[in-house]
Design an enzyme around this catalytic site. Structure first.
Site, PDB file in Angstrom:
ATOM      1  CG  HIS A 134      -1.787   1.161   1.390  1.00 52.15           C
ATOM      2  ND1 HIS A 134      -3.139   1.125   1.115  1.00 52.15           N
ATOM      3  CD2 HIS A 134      -1.535   2.433   1.799  1.00 52.15           C
ATOM      4  CE1 HIS A 134      -3.666   2.317   1.335  1.00 52.15           C
ATOM      5  NE2 HIS A 134      -2.708   3.125   1.765  1.00 52.15           N
ATOM      6  CD  GLU A 135       1.655   3.766   3.611  1.00 56.95           C
ATOM      7  OE1 GLU A 135       2.004   4.819   3.042  1.00 56.95           O
ATOM      8  OE2 GLU A 135       0.563   3.661   4.204  1.00 56.95           O
ATOM      9  CG  HIS A 176       0.269   5.980  -0.962  1.00 54.86           C
ATOM     10  ND1 HIS A 176      -0.852   6.430  -1.616  1.00 54.86           N
ATOM     11  CD2 HIS A 176      -0.181   5.420   0.199  1.00 54.86           C
ATOM     12  CE1 HIS A 176      -1.927   6.145  -0.892  1.00 54.86           C
ATOM     13  NE2 HIS A 176      -1.546   5.530   0.200  1.00 54.86           N
TER      14      HIS A 176
END
Length: 202
Positions: A28-29, A32
């Site tokens: 997820h990170e 980004h």
């Protein structure tokens, strides 16, 4: 309920859920950071965040909360919206939940298409559920979550207000208190999405 309770009651479940959470949060990170980097913002790379290494993304306090309270968080990826513009910021914000949705879709596809043992079934169901939770939760439009930044990019005046709130002292504690108090409705929303997805698979 925190994950630590599973250590004695179901150690296998503890390991599966913990690994699924750690890896899914890292992806997820990374999503980004990767999208911001590709759109011309060098900030995530400067902080060493364009990687899937979980050690670069896990927050000690957020991990402790996850173990003790059942919800937590990773370290937010630092970005510079001035390098991204309105729509770039939107895509960076959306990249995290989209990555979790993609993992959930792959897990659902494997569940539907492949024969599997009980352990594999357990792992795939856990990965599917964890990533649905992460995607739906992060899309909730409250401050500090991806949903608020997506909404802020779509409605710039609201985005400025949300940014001002996030800059306030104790804004983090206010949001954490809200999430704790609203965990019933939030849990029901996530459960409904999980049931819908599982209904498509089985």
């Amino acid at each position: 309920m925190g994950l630590l309770n599973l250590l004695t009651s179901d150690p296998t479940a503890f390991v599966i859920i913990a690994l699924a959470l750690v890896l899914s949060l890292a992806v997820h990170e990374f999503a980004h950071a990767f999208v911001a980097d590709r759109l011309g913002d060098p900030t995530p790379r400067r902080y060493g965040r364009v990687t899937v290494n979980p050690l670069k993304h896990l927050d000690p306090f957020g991990t402790l909360l996850l173990l003790l309270a059942g919800f937590g968080f990773a370290k937010p990826v630092p970005i510079n919206p001035n390098n991204l513009g309105r729509w770039g910021t939107l895509w960076v914000s959306a990249a995290g939940p989209i990555s979790n949705l993609l993992i959930a879709l792959v897990s659902a596809g494997l569940l539907a298409a492949l024969p599997h043992t009980d352990l594999v079934l357990r792992v795939l169901l856990t990965v599917l559920s964890v990533n649905i939770v992460l995607a739906v939760f992060n899309l909730i439009p409250i401050p500090l979550l991806d949903g608020s930044r997506i909404l802020g990019a779509l409605v710039p005046s609201l985005g400025r207000s949300l940014a001002q709130f996030e800059a306030m002292p104790f804004s983090f504690l206010i949001v954490m208190a809200f999430i704790f108090l609203a965990q019933g409705p939030i849990g029901q929303l996530i459960a409904q999405v999980q049931r819908f997805v599982l209904g498509l698979v089985f």
